[in-house]
Design a protein around this motif. Structure first.
Motif, PDB file in Angstrom:
ATOM      1  N   THR A 158     -24.401   4.665   1.214  1.00 15.97           N
ATOM      2  CA  THR A 158     -23.419   4.786   0.140  1.00 15.97           C
ATOM      3  C   THR A 158     -22.277   3.808   0.339  1.00 15.97           C
ATOM      4  O   THR A 158     -21.820   3.156  -0.611  1.00 15.97           O
ATOM      5  CB  THR A 158     -22.882   6.218   0.067  1.00 15.97           C
ATOM      6  N   GLY A 202     -24.653  17.814  -7.087  1.00 14.83           N
ATOM      7  CA  GLY A 202     -24.479  16.412  -6.720  1.00 14.83           C
ATOM      8  C   GLY A 202     -25.409  15.486  -7.466  1.00 14.83           C
ATOM      9  O   GLY A 202     -25.136  14.282  -7.577  1.00 14.83           O
ATOM     10  N   ALA A 253     -18.752  11.756  -2.387  1.00 16.36           N
ATOM     11  CA  ALA A 253     -19.679  12.623  -3.117  1.00 16.36           C
ATOM     12  C   ALA A 253     -21.114  12.316  -2.692  1.00 16.36           C
ATOM     13  O   ALA A 253     -21.379  11.339  -1.987  1.00 16.36           O
ATOM     14  CB  ALA A 253     -19.521  12.437  -4.628  1.00 16.36           C
ATOM     15  N   GLU A 254     -22.036  13.203  -3.118  1.00 16.87           N
ATOM     16  CA  GLU A 254     -23.455  12.925  -2.918  1.00 16.87           C
ATOM     17  C   GLU A 254     -23.864  11.737  -3.778  1.00 16.87           C
ATOM     18  O   GLU A 254     -23.348  11.553  -4.880  1.00 16.87           O
ATOM     19  CB  GLU A 254     -24.309  14.131  -3.311  1.00 16.87           C
ATOM     20  N   ASN A 255     -24.800  10.952  -3.270  1.00 15.76           N
ATOM     21  CA  ASN A 255     -25.288   9.805  -4.027  1.00 15.76           C
ATOM     22  C   ASN A 255     -26.806   9.768  -3.944  1.00 15.76           C
ATOM     23  O   ASN A 255     -27.378   9.770  -2.841  1.00 15.76           O
ATOM     24  CB  ASN A 255     -24.694   8.507  -3.492  1.00 15.76           C
ATOM     25  N   HIS A 256     -27.453   9.758  -5.099  1.00 12.27           N
ATOM     26  CA  HIS A 256     -28.911   9.767  -5.179  1.00 12.27           C
ATOM     27  C   HIS A 256     -29.373   8.585  -6.024  1.00 12.27           C
ATOM     28  O   HIS A 256     -28.792   8.297  -7.069  1.00 12.27           O
ATOM     29  CB  HIS A 256     -29.417  11.065  -5.819  1.00 12.27           C
ATOM     30  N   THR A 283     -29.018  21.307   2.062  1.00 13.25           N
ATOM     31  CA  THR A 283     -28.547  20.009   1.595  1.00 13.25           C
ATOM     32  C   THR A 283     -29.603  19.437   0.667  1.00 13.25           C
ATOM     33  O   THR A 283     -30.776  19.363   1.035  1.00 13.25           O
ATOM     34  CB  THR A 283     -28.306  19.054   2.783  1.00 13.25           C
ATOM     35  N   ALA A 322     -23.884  14.478 -11.491  1.00 12.56           N
ATOM     36  CA  ALA A 322     -23.393  13.192 -10.991  1.00 12.56           C
ATOM     37  C   ALA A 322     -22.807  12.369 -12.134  1.00 12.56           C
ATOM     38  O   ALA A 322     -23.371  12.306 -13.223  1.00 12.56           O
ATOM     39  CB  ALA A 322     -24.526  12.430 -10.313  1.00 12.56           C
ATOM     40  N   TYR A 363     -34.470  21.279  -0.598  1.00  8.41           N
ATOM     41  CA  TYR A 363     -33.267  21.313   0.225  1.00  8.41           C
ATOM     42  C   TYR A 363     -33.670  21.382   1.690  1.00  8.41           C
ATOM     43  O   TYR A 363     -34.658  22.035   2.038  1.00  8.41           O
ATOM     44  CB  TYR A 363     -32.401  22.534  -0.097  1.00  8.41           C
ATOM     45  N   ARG A 404     -31.984  10.749  -1.575  1.00  9.02           N
ATOM     46  CA  ARG A 404     -30.563  10.888  -1.257  1.00  9.02           C
ATOM     47  C   ARG A 404     -30.146   9.806  -0.267  1.00  9.02           C
ATOM     48  O   ARG A 404     -30.732   9.662   0.807  1.00  9.02           O
ATOM     49  CB  ARG A 404     -30.278  12.262  -0.669  1.00  9.02           C
ATOM     50  N   SER A 425     -27.811   7.980   2.504  1.00 11.72           N
ATOM     51  CA  SER A 425     -26.960   8.402   3.606  1.00 11.72           C
ATOM     52  C   SER A 425     -25.538   7.918   3.359  1.00 11.72           C
ATOM     53  O   SER A 425     -25.269   7.132   2.439  1.00 11.72           O
ATOM     54  CB  SER A 425     -27.483   7.828   4.928  1.00 11.72           C
ATOM     55  N   ALA A 426     -24.611   8.385   4.197  1.00 11.60           N
ATOM     56  CA  ALA A 426     -23.216   7.952   4.053  1.00 11.60           C
ATOM     57  C   ALA A 426     -23.097   6.448   4.264  1.00 11.60           C
ATOM     58  O   ALA A 426     -22.332   5.768   3.563  1.00 11.60           O
ATOM     59  CB  ALA A 426     -22.342   8.708   5.048  1.00 11.60           C
TER      60      ALA A 426
END
Length: 402
Positions: free
Chosen positions: A330, A271, A302-305, A193, A275, A189, A324, A326-327
């Protein structure tokens, strides 16, 4: 092996959570494996850091990146893990200029080297799957798309990331953090995050591969958070001394504390662990093990990995590495997924996304795909958006001082 399946979350059965360790904004949660997997071993293979690697991924397509190391998977117990030493790009302050960048051509992301030995490129295997998302472009020559979009698709696709050496505090944290005897992985983290998860099959392999976390790449969000948040809070668990009257009571209190740790980090990593609709695509079968990569559902809220994993014939996780998104990444994935679901028809896709033709065109432009649309269409949408901004600016009330 190209049949994709959909699963919900990453199953960490067989791994237990240990108390976390913090250094600045970096929090590392060790994952312990009481019973290691002995018939799958991993070790690192270092590459020249000055070489730009070109990996052939298919006819007329290639993946280009700096690849500082590879992982070698051996599904026997004869080979001992190799220690990995940090590699860095050339120091900008070094005297003298390099004569050029050497190119290293590598055959495939995952390549069998012997009967029971596989070389694959960690994280690059997952990133190539993300870059290949709808790479072929429109399956139908709709009149809105350019000839380039129809004939060449999304070539080239480019994404930027940061190496672990660029994340403030990560180098020191990995150097000073304690490695548990049974540790087979960790959850990383930054400013609380979720940045990445890393799991291997055997504690000896983890000790050998622990330094390679500096050679991995991380997203823009992680890089920014490491600079913006100097320190993460410490989580402490207190034992109820009034309830301890014997060794059995102490053991019960410790068990409760461990359960609290596990529950806390299950929530923090929700997340990834919870998921929904991860699309898992098998890449290579190694005896009773299967190497796969996965893509998220690209939910903008939501988080996206993305990541890759190795599971055995019972579904138990033997290896895991995640990245992970980024926005912005995504949003690009979400937009491409929606276009593909509606055969790249702009009007149908716009309706599904709750917008109109101009709105979807501007989304494509903002996502870096504007060059795929005919110039007259994208120019008209840009001009219309500019007029709306100018009109909104002129109608804004001005403040006056008496």
């Amino acid at each position: 092996m190209t049949t994709a399946t959909t699963v919900d979350g990453i199953d960490l059965t067989g791994l237990t959570v240990a108390p976390d360790q913090t250094w600045g904004a970096v929090r590392l949660v060790p994952l312990l494996r009481p019973v290691p997997i002995t018939d799958l071993r991993l070790h690192a293979r270092l590459y020249d850091p000055d070489e730009l690697s070109i990996v052939h991924t298919g006819p007329r397509s290639a993946y280009v990146s700096y690849v500082p190391h590879a992982f070698v998977a051996s599904w026997t117990t004869d080979d001992t893990p190799a220690a990995a030493y940090g590699t860095q790009l050339r120091d900008p302050a070094a005297s003298g200029a390099p004569t050029g960048i050497r190119l290293a051509f590598r055959r495939r992301m995952a390549r069998r080297e012997s009967k029971q030995r596989l070389r694959f490129l960690p994280l690059h295997l997952a990133m190539e799957g993300y870059l290949a998302l709808q790479f072929g472009g429109p399956p139908i020559a709709w009149q809105e798309w350019t000839g380039h979009a129809v004939t060449r698709g999304l070539s080239p696709r480019v994404e930027a990331s940061y190496t672990g050496t660029a994340i403030p505090g990560l180098d020191d944290a990995l150097r000073i953090f304690e490695i548990h005897p049974d540790q087979c992985g960790m959850v990383l983290y930054v400013a609380d995050t979720l940045a990445a998860a890393f799991v291997v099959s055997h504690p000896d392999d983890y000790r050998a591969l622990h330094p390679t976390l500096l050679q991995d790449f991380y997203g823009e969000l992680i890089f920014q958070y490491a600079h913006l948040f100097p320190a993460a809070p410490s989580f402490t668990t207190r034992l109820d001394d009034t309830a301890i009257a014997s060794v059995a009571d102490l053991r019960a209190q410790l068990a409760r504390a461990r359960a609290d740790w596990a529950a806390l980090h299950t929530v923090m990593a929700g997340g990834l662990l919870a998921a929904e609709r991860l699309t898992v695509t098998p890449v290579y079968r190694m005896g009773r093990f299967t190497l796969s990569r996965f893509l998220p559902a690209f939910d903008p809220d939501a988080e996206n990995h993305i990541g890759e994993r190795i599971t055995d014939d019972t579904g138990r996780l033997a290896y895991l590495k995640t990245f992970r998104l980024s926005a912005a990444q995504t949003r690009r994935g979400h937009l491409l997924s929606q276009l593909a679901a509606h055969d790249w028809d702009l009007d149908t896709t716009a309706t599904a996304l709750g917008t109109d033709r101009q709105g979807i065109a501007l989304r494509l432009d903002n996502a870096g795909f504007g060059h795929l649309l005919r110039p007259d269409i994208i120019d008209a949408c840009r001009n219309h958006a500019r007029k709306l901004r100018d009109q909104a600016t002129r109608t804004q009330p001005t403040s006056r001082r008496g």
